[in-house]
Design a protein around this motif. Structure first.
Motif, PDB file in Angstrom:
ATOM      1  N   VAL A   1       0.945  -1.256   0.015  1.00 29.62           N
ATOM      2  CA  VAL A   1       0.120  -0.070   0.160  1.00 29.62           C
ATOM      3  C   VAL A   1       1.024   1.333   0.099  1.00 29.62           C
ATOM      4  O   VAL A   1       0.525   2.319  -0.841  1.00 29.62           O
ATOM      5  CB  VAL A   1      -0.844   0.144   1.002  1.00 29.62           C
ATOM      6  CG1 VAL A   1      -1.775   1.485   1.348  1.00 29.62           C
ATOM      7  CG2 VAL A   1      -1.937  -0.933   1.074  1.00 29.62           C
ATOM      8  N   THR A   2       2.007   1.227   0.986  1.00 28.69           N
ATOM      9  CA  THR A   2       2.858   2.401   0.684  1.00 28.69           C
ATOM     10  C   THR A   2       3.419   2.717  -0.530  1.00 28.69           C
ATOM     11  O   THR A   2       3.659   3.722  -0.899  1.00 28.69           O
ATOM     12  CB  THR A   2       3.977   2.146   1.933  1.00 28.69           C
ATOM     13  OG1 THR A   2       3.377   1.865   2.973  1.00 28.69           O
ATOM     14  CG2 THR A   2       4.819   3.185   1.957  1.00 28.69           C
TER      15      THR A   2
ATOM     16  N   GLN B   1       2.445   1.661  -3.311  1.00 32.58           N
ATOM     17  CA  GLN B   1       1.227   2.235  -4.329  1.00 32.58           C
ATOM     18  C   GLN B   1       0.967   3.546  -4.105  1.00 32.58           C
ATOM     19  O   GLN B   1       0.373   4.187  -5.109  1.00 32.58           O
ATOM     20  CB  GLN B   1      -0.055   1.202  -4.406  1.00 32.58           C
ATOM     21  CG  GLN B   1       0.264   0.007  -4.817  1.00 32.58           C
ATOM     22  CD  GLN B   1       0.583  -0.256  -5.946  1.00 32.58           C
ATOM     23  OE1 GLN B   1       0.187   0.293  -6.864  1.00 32.58           O
ATOM     24  NE2 GLN B   1       1.330  -1.225  -6.622  1.00 32.58           N
ATOM     25  N   LEU B   2       0.991   4.094  -2.833  1.00 24.74           N
ATOM     26  CA  LEU B   2       0.379   5.493  -2.541  1.00 24.74           C
ATOM     27  C   LEU B   2       1.670   6.490  -2.667  1.00 24.74           C
ATOM     28  O   LEU B   2       1.235   7.756  -2.826  1.00 24.74           O
ATOM     29  CB  LEU B   2      -0.172   5.622  -1.117  1.00 24.74           C
ATOM     30  CG  LEU B   2      -1.180   4.855  -0.800  1.00 24.74           C
ATOM     31  CD1 LEU B   2      -1.918   4.918   0.519  1.00 24.74           C
ATOM     32  CD2 LEU B   2      -2.463   5.345  -1.819  1.00 24.74           C
ATOM     33  N   ARG B   3       2.605   5.879  -2.700  1.00 27.97           N
ATOM     34  CA  ARG B   3       3.960   7.029  -2.632  1.00 27.97           C
ATOM     35  C   ARG B   3       4.014   7.850  -3.873  1.00 27.97           C
ATOM     36  O   ARG B   3       4.109   9.050  -3.893  1.00 27.97           O
ATOM     37  CB  ARG B   3       5.217   6.271  -2.341  1.00 27.97           C
ATOM     38  CG  ARG B   3       6.295   7.440  -2.252  1.00 27.97           C
ATOM     39  CD  ARG B   3       7.856   6.698  -1.982  1.00 27.97           C
ATOM     40  NE  ARG B   3       7.594   6.122  -0.654  1.00 27.97           N
ATOM     41  CZ  ARG B   3       7.741   4.699  -0.255  1.00 27.97           C
ATOM     42  NH1 ARG B   3       7.643   3.893  -1.249  1.00 27.97           N
ATOM     43  NH2 ARG B   3       7.619   4.450   0.675  1.00 27.97           N
ATOM     44  N   THR B   4       3.794   7.159  -5.018  1.00 29.58           N
ATOM     45  CA  THR B   4       3.982   7.948  -6.311  1.00 29.58           C
ATOM     46  C   THR B   4       2.843   8.983  -6.328  1.00 29.58           C
ATOM     47  O   THR B   4       2.741  10.277  -6.701  1.00 29.58           O
ATOM     48  CB  THR B   4       3.878   6.854  -7.535  1.00 29.58           C
ATOM     49  OG1 THR B   4       4.898   6.054  -7.208  1.00 29.58           O
ATOM     50  CG2 THR B   4       4.265   7.599  -8.992  1.00 29.58           C
ATOM     51  N   PRO B   5       1.514   8.641  -6.477  1.00 30.39           N
ATOM     52  CA  PRO B   5       0.423   9.887  -6.602  1.00 30.39           C
ATOM     53  C   PRO B   5       0.434  10.600  -5.482  1.00 30.39           C
ATOM     54  O   PRO B   5       0.219  11.882  -5.682  1.00 30.39           O
ATOM     55  CB  PRO B   5      -0.721   8.742  -6.369  1.00 30.39           C
ATOM     56  CG  PRO B   5      -0.559   7.388  -5.807  1.00 30.39           C
ATOM     57  CD  PRO B   5       1.150   7.151  -6.188  1.00 30.39           C
ATOM     58  N   LEU B   6       0.893  10.504  -4.353  1.00 33.61           N
ATOM     59  CA  LEU B   6       1.176  11.454  -3.315  1.00 33.61           C
ATOM     60  C   LEU B   6       2.021  12.463  -3.635  1.00 33.61           C
ATOM     61  O   LEU B   6       2.004  13.712  -3.400  1.00 33.61           O
ATOM     62  CB  LEU B   6       1.149  10.645  -2.061  1.00 33.61           C
ATOM     63  CG  LEU B   6      -0.033  10.269  -0.974  1.00 33.61           C
ATOM     64  CD1 LEU B   6       0.702   9.461   0.048  1.00 33.61           C
ATOM     65  CD2 LEU B   6      -1.168  11.036  -0.960  1.00 33.61           C
TER      66      LEU B   6
ATOM     67  N   ILE C   1      -0.034  12.291   5.372  1.00 28.83           N
ATOM     68  CA  ILE C   1      -0.516  10.959   4.635  1.00 28.83           C
ATOM     69  C   ILE C   1       0.880  10.497   4.374  1.00 28.83           C
ATOM     70  O   ILE C   1       0.871   9.180   4.438  1.00 28.83           O
ATOM     71  CB  ILE C   1      -1.626  11.255   3.589  1.00 28.83           C
ATOM     72  CG1 ILE C   1      -2.775  11.598   4.168  1.00 28.83           C
ATOM     73  CG2 ILE C   1      -1.848   9.827   2.806  1.00 28.83           C
ATOM     74  CD1 ILE C   1      -3.736  11.948   2.803  1.00 28.83           C
ATOM     75  N   THR C   2       1.664  10.950   3.728  1.00 30.28           N
ATOM     76  CA  THR C   2       2.923  10.450   3.023  1.00 30.28           C
ATOM     77  C   THR C   2       3.629   9.648   4.314  1.00 30.28           C
ATOM     78  O   THR C   2       4.216   8.722   4.290  1.00 30.28           O
ATOM     79  CB  THR C   2       3.785  11.391   2.410  1.00 30.28           C
ATOM     80  OG1 THR C   2       3.003  12.071   1.633  1.00 30.28           O
ATOM     81  CG2 THR C   2       5.139  10.768   1.892  1.00 30.28           C
TER      82      THR C   2
END
Length: 256
Positions: free
Chosen positions: A213-214, A216-221, A254-255
């Protein structure tokens, strides 16, 4: 736990000794007395039969024969032999208050009575009771020693089992302890080991999921953060800049 197991075994041994030893201590003297009485009764019957064999025609010969018999079989007893109202033989005297008394009538019409002191029988009965008490004390000591050994053998696996449960609760898988020979404890230990392995497997899956999850979320964040910074840089509206800064703080949170 050890104290409780020790107390339980000790109580079991004590109850067993009470249920078995107390009746035995009561019956042993009665058995000794009855055995002695039966033995003397048999002696009296044997004497009456012996008199029937030798006859009573020669009184002197009969008295000598009975005297010889008494020296061999009942040296410390009092013997009376009567024929109707006639005394044929009398020897010995028993002054003790406690006596064993036996009598028999021969086929020839002789009345034979035999008395003996019951003091030796009483001492034998006391000795039997003492023997029962000594055996009970030895059995109690052996039971206590067995209780110590058994409680130690039972408590040691439980201590290791408690440590294993504590480690499983903290998420650490402990190597299985050696079989103890106690089926219930071995079953619990095996189940704890399996539970620990399942817990570790679930934790590993959760960590892998969090990692995915981390990633997958790092790039869009990151892209979102750059876009908001661009909006903040290009706008001249103070209110828009304030909102952009608030959005950046939330994205950074969030990051993290």
């Amino acid at each position: 736990m050890r104290r409780r197991a020790l107390l339980m075994v000790f109580q079991s041994v004590l109850v067993s000794l009470t249920l078995l030893g107390l009746p035995l201590a009561i019956l042993a003297p009665a058995y000794v007395w009855q055995s002695s009485q039966t033995s003397q009764d048999q002696l009296t019957v044997n004497l009456s039969r012996y008199l029937d064999q030798i006859g009573t025609r020669d009184l002197e010969r009969t008295q000598q024969a009975v005297s010889n018999w008494q020296r061999v079989y009942a040296p410390e007893s009092e013997i009376n032999i009567d024929q109707r109202e006639k005394r044929i033989y009398h020897a010995g005297a028993v002054d003790a208050n406690w006596q064993l008394y036996s009598h028999a009538r021969s086929a020839g019409g002789l009345y034979v009575s035999l008395r003996s002191s019951a003091v030796p029988v009483i001492w034998s009965a006391v000795g039997a009771v003492c023997a029962v008490l000594i055996c009970g004390a030895v059995a109690l000591g052996a039971g206590t020693a067995f209780a110590f050994h058994g409680s130690r053998r039972l408590a040691a696996p439980l201590i290791y089992l408690s440590a294993q449960a504590e480690q499983v609760g903290s998420g650490v898988v402990q190597a299985r302890i050696q079989p103890t020979g106690i089926e219930e404890i071995d079953l619990v230990s095996e189940e704890l080991s399996r539970s620990g392995e399942r817990i570790i497997g679930r934790i590993a899956k959760e960590r892998q999921f969090a990692s995915d999850v981390t990633h997958q979320l790092r790039t869009p964040l990151t892209a979102l953060s750059m876009r908001i910074e661009e909006i903040e840089y290009l706008t001249d509206d103070q209110e828009v800049r304030s909102e952009a800064e608030a959005c950046l703080e939330q994205v950074e949170r969030i990051t993290q």
